[in-house]
Design an enzyme around this catalytic site. Structure first.
Site, PDB file in Angstrom:
ATOM      1  N   GLU A 209       4.736  33.150  55.355  1.00  0.00           N
ATOM      2  CA  GLU A 209       5.582  34.316  55.051  1.00  0.00           C
ATOM      3  C   GLU A 209       4.781  35.564  54.671  1.00  0.00           C
ATOM      4  O   GLU A 209       5.100  36.234  53.679  1.00  0.00           O
ATOM      5  CB  GLU A 209       6.546  33.985  53.895  1.00  0.00           C
ATOM      6  CG  GLU A 209       7.636  33.017  54.259  1.00  0.00           C
ATOM      7  CD  GLU A 209       8.656  32.814  53.147  1.00  0.00           C
ATOM      8  OE1 GLU A 209       8.535  33.451  52.088  1.00  0.00           O
ATOM      9  OE2 GLU A 209       9.564  32.005  53.346  1.00  0.00           O
TER      10      GLU A 209
ATOM     11  N   GLU B 261      11.256  26.099  56.952  1.00  0.00           N
ATOM     12  CA  GLU B 261      11.857  26.109  55.610  1.00  0.00           C
ATOM     13  C   GLU B 261      13.334  26.423  55.771  1.00  0.00           C
ATOM     14  O   GLU B 261      13.687  27.483  56.305  1.00  0.00           O
ATOM     15  CB  GLU B 261      11.204  27.160  54.701  1.00  0.00           C
ATOM     16  CG  GLU B 261       9.870  26.745  54.161  1.00  0.00           C
ATOM     17  CD  GLU B 261       9.303  27.731  53.136  1.00  0.00           C
ATOM     18  OE1 GLU B 261      10.076  28.314  52.360  1.00  0.00           O
ATOM     19  OE2 GLU B 261       8.066  27.896  53.147  1.00  0.00           O
TER      20      GLU B 261
HETATM   21  O1  AHR Z   1      10.419  26.855  49.204  1.00  0.00           O
HETATM   22  C1  AHR Z   1      10.119  27.770  48.214  1.00  0.00           C
HETATM   23  C2  AHR Z   1       9.493  29.062  48.732  1.00  0.00           C
HETATM   24  O2  AHR Z   1      10.372  29.762  49.542  1.00  0.00           O
HETATM   25  C3  AHR Z   1       8.285  28.883  49.587  1.00  0.00           C
HETATM   26  O3  AHR Z   1       7.160  28.746  48.837  1.00  0.00           O
HETATM   27  C4  AHR Z   1       8.235  30.160  50.358  1.00  0.00           C
HETATM   28  O4  AHR Z   1       7.640  30.003  51.606  1.00  0.00           O
HETATM   29  C5  AHR Z   1       9.676  30.574  50.452  1.00  0.00           C
HETATM   30  O5  AHR Z   1       9.837  31.895  50.115  1.00  0.00           O
END
Ligand code: AHR
Length: 829
Positions: free
Chosen positions: A497, A610
């Site tokens: 990210e 994610e």
């Molecule tokens: O899953 C928690 C966080 O969410 C991760 O570290 C990040 O990649 C996202 O913003």
């Protein structure tokens, strides 16, 4: 209505007056003193011209869990004596029985009175209340005064050239005659539709003064007594204007409902030619308009609190048969794509108690472990065939220096977990421990390299350390640390990210160091649009498309427009979160659209590495930066919705990783010391594991819509997490009641997974399977009485899959009867 009941109603309605036995049950008054035993509301209404069946007047029912979002029963068709000219039904529960009064039509000197114990079977008939010369008896109602053990029955009839409220009192409805009825009060102009509610010794009378064309709206009069000698209704003329939507030309037919267990009332009004409207009050002084969803064509309603059991009986008696129109057609002869098992992947970050406590307890721990890794967690993940785990982050990855996590543990430095609360990081769980964990679970590793505060050299060394069989310094360091042979590690993300324009350049700088040592095939991932940044996707695809194997996309289903609690939420929150989950599909399609532009051959794959429901609540006793949250049936539904979406985009989607495996965000598993529980989300992974590597069977689902009043008035706060999301995705919409998917496994068995999103209504699905024969159907179901049912360490099996018995073969169709808020998995062989 059944034949018997119809006969019953017709016979009884032929009588003019019926006599009932005296009730000996305790007096309740119009509102029950034990409100907490109720959990839903019934609305009785009649219908105007735009009713689903063309607008025959007649008693119709709708139900609601919050007295704002109403759903018609019986498809909005009459539930009782459809042939009667029934208008203005009014139902209340008094002394354990329901009483209903209504008019026969516009111009009759009679009303009807009925009694029922179940709202389904009614006994009663017609009563003359005024002499035929008065003709009209409009909108009859009653109020039972417990201290007098007396029903005050009132309605509007002609008097002195205008409509005026009339009344009669009765103990048992047998002694009502035209001679006994009197004018209740007279304001000198038309006055109709009185409804009365009592609060703290005061009677509040809402009524509609004035002729149709006067548009005076509903008004309020107040009285301390209902006794005709003492009643003060009408003394202030037409009463106080409390709400009046003049834009709509007036409102009539007021109805007041006290919310179960609350000192809050909703006052409904019937604008002549528009849907019912409602206002909220807590003091009968201030009235705030509230959004409501009411059945199409509903007019002049009345409402009564009911129990869950009564609701279930009504749903069984008056089902919405449109449910039987839910149609799922599965094209079993058209399966072409495999469902990549990596879609059922996981994500485990050094965040809160995911790694430490959740996976790693150390070799000396009393918690049963294998080389420091929890046996119970490994067993649970093996059971759901966890195919891949992404590690060490997330945000943590871009601060992680892998060399801190190798070598003898006692020599490893304690560092700070910068992104997640600045807590201490022992580095006891490092590369070797993670690879051991993957081997114990039987899953593939997915590494995320540090392109934040890490260097390209560090990244390059990690690749060499883990995958080279050569004689280089890193491979030798690995050997020194106890691992002779290199590991096979295919998946590598270049950071996490990072966002922004610079990322494309960062990627191009790091990616060349992702070398293929000793036959280890690598797969490089550019990670990923944050906050639906499609410009980023466009730029990265354009600049580095040729250098990547996969593009990662992150998208969470945030809760919190009203409640951020994982457990304490209401139907609004259920609706918003599930709608948010459905919108994952739009997001995926937008990304795929951009990818198609730069990579029409589809050689770059999409990884949703994610995803999950993130409630962001501060759980008492927990560190907020731990992102610990409970997990309910609602989260299970989020998982089902996501899998069904992922399956629909197999030509691009290669992997998906839920955030996160243990104790963090939408976790599979929660641990507390030596205790462990499996969440409802885990059970969905279990029920869906049959789809891993199976052949996807395209299907077409036709189903109803699940909507909610809040959807119409949803205004985003400036800080809303949804803002960037919704602004980019466009207008809001309702969500389908059902979502489904199907596949065929290598043994030829067909697997169907269906989620019924509606928390109130069951669904009957007609399923047609084209191009396949089957003899046996078996299945499991995940459902619960409450939307927020969840597993706790005290009751870890409150929610788990049960055997599903709701299928039936009818000809070549499979009929699936699902309860409300349920997830069903079927196997056909
Ligand atoms: O899953 C928690 C966080 O969410 C991760 O570290 C990040 O990649 C996202 O913003």
């Amino acid at each position: 209505m059944s034949g018997n009941k119809l006969l019953n109603v017709m016979l009884i309605s032929a009588l003019t007056v019926l006599f009932f036995g005296v009730n000996v049950e305790p007096a309740f008054g119009n509102y029950d003193p034990e409100p907490m035993k109720y959990s839903a509301y019934l609305m009785a209404y009649f219908s105007g011209e735009d009713a689903p069946d063309g607008g025959v007047w007649g008693l119709r029912y709708a139900y609601s869990k919050d007295a704002r979002n109403w759903k018609a029963l019986n498809n909005g068709k009459p539930v009782f004596n459809a042939k009667a000219w029934l208008r203005d039904p009014f139902i209340k529960r008094v002394k354990g029985k329901f009483h209903m009064v209504h008019t026969k039509g516009m111009e009759y000197p009679t009303i009807f009175h009925w009694e029922s114990t179940d709202l389904i079977n009614w006994r009663g008939g017609e009563i003359d209340v005024v002499p035929p010369s008065k003709i009209k008896t409009w909108a009859p109602e009653f109020f039972y005064v417990e201290s007098e053990d007396l029903f005050y029955v009132y309605w509007a009839s002609d008097y002195d050239g205008h409509h005026t409220m009339h009344f009669v009192t009765t103990k048992d409805w047998t002694d009502i005659t035209p001679e006994r009825s009197k004018v209740y009060y007279d304001i000198g102009i038309h006055d109709i539709d009185l409804t009365i509610v009592e609060h703290d010794g005061t009677y509040y009378g809402f009524h509609k003064p004035g002729a149709y064309e006067d548009f005076m709206g509903n008004r309020l009069s107040v009285s301390k007594s209902l006794h005709p000698d003492k009643v003060t209704f009408g003394q202030d003329g037409p009463g106080k204007v409390v709400f009046h939507d003049s834009a709509k030309g007036g409102t009539e037919g007021p109805e007041v409902i006290k919310l179960i267990g609350q000192d809050k009332w909703y006052i409904y009004g019937d604008p002549f030619e528009a849907p019912l409207e409602a206002w909220e009050t807590t003091d009968f002084v201030k009235y705030t308009k509230i959004p409501v969803t009411t059945p199409k064509g509903a007019k002049h309603c009345s409402m009564v609190p009911i129990t869950q059991k009564e609701l279930e009986m009504l749903l069984a008696e008056y089902p919405n048969t449109q449910n039987t129109q839910n149609k799922l057609v599965i094209n079993a002869d058209d399966g072409k794509q495999k469902i990549n098992r990596f879609i059922y992947g996981h994500f485990a970050e050094h965040l809160g108690r995911c790694i430490y406590d959740g996976i790693w307890v150390g070799e000396d721990s009393p918690i049963p472990n294998t080389r420091g890794i929890r046996n119970d967690v490994v067993k649970a993940l093996k059971h759901i065939k966890a195919p891949i785990v992404r590690w060490p982050g997330g945000c943590f990855a871009d601060t992680y220096h892998w060399k801190d996590g190798i070598g003898p543990r006692q020599n490893r430095p304690t560092t700070i977990n910068k992104p997640w609360g600045g807590v201490k990081e022992s580095n006891h769980f490092g590369t070797h421990e993670f690879m051991d964990f993957c081997e114990q679970v039987g899953c593939e590793p997915y590494f995320c390299g540090n392109v934040g505060d890490g260097t390209a050299e560090e990244f390059s060394d990690w690749v060499e350390y883990t995958t080279s069989d050569g004689d280089g310094p890193m491979a030798n360091l690995r050997r020194k640390n106890g691992r002779d042979k290199p590991w096979k590690i295919k998946y590598w993300a270049i950071g996490n990210e990072q966002g922004g324009r610079d990322y494309a350049l960062t990627y191009l700088r790091f990616e060349p160091y992702l070398k293929e040592y000793s036959g280890n095939k690598v797969y490089s991932v550019a990670c990923g649009p944050v906050n639906l940044d499609y410009d980023w996707t466009e730029l990265v695809m354009k600049m580095v498309g040729e250098h990547m194997d996969g593009l990662a996309l992150h998208n969470y289903s945030w809760s919190g427009e009203r409640s951020q609690s994982a457990v304490n939420f209401e139907e609004d929150d259920w609706f918003f979160l599930l709608r948010r989950s459905f919108r994952m599909e739009e997001h995926i399609e937008k990304c795929i659209g951009i990818m198609d532009k730069y990579d029409p051959e589809k050689s770059i794959e999409l990884l949703v590495d994610e995803w999950g429901a993130w409630h962001e609540e501060v759980v008492p006793g927990r560190n907020p930066s731990d992102c610990y949250q409970q997990n309910t049936l609602r989260d299970a539904m989020v998982a089902g919705i996501h899998f069904n979406i992922f399956h629909r985009h197999l030509d691009r989607i290669h992997m998906a990783n839920i955030a996160q495996t243990v104790n963090v965000i939408q976790a599979m598993i929660l641990t507390e010391g030596e205790k462990m529980l499996l969440t409802p989300t885990y059970h969905v992974f279990d029920m869906y594991k049959v789809h891993q590597d199976a052949t996807y069977l395209p299907s077409k689902l036709e189903c109803g819509i699940y909507t909610h009043a809040a959807a119409k008035t949803y205004t985003m706060s400036e800080e809303s997490r949804d803002r960037p999301f919704l602004e980019k995705l466009g207008p809001l919409y309702d969500i389908p009641t059902l979502t489904a998917t199907a596949s065929r496994d290598d043994a030829g068995k067909i697997h169907i997974s269906i989620c019924n999103i509606n928390p109130n209504e069951g669904a009957t699905v007609q399923c047609e399977i084209r191009g396949a024969q089957f003899k046996r159907v078996s299945g499991s179901i995940l459902t619960a009485p409450k939307m927020n049912t969840h597993n706790t360490f005290e009751n870890p099996d409150a929610l788990k899959p049960e055997k599903f018995e709701g299928t039936k073969l009818e000809g070549d169709k499979l009929i699936i009867k699902m309860p409300s808020k349920s997830i069903v998995a079927l196997e056909l062989s």
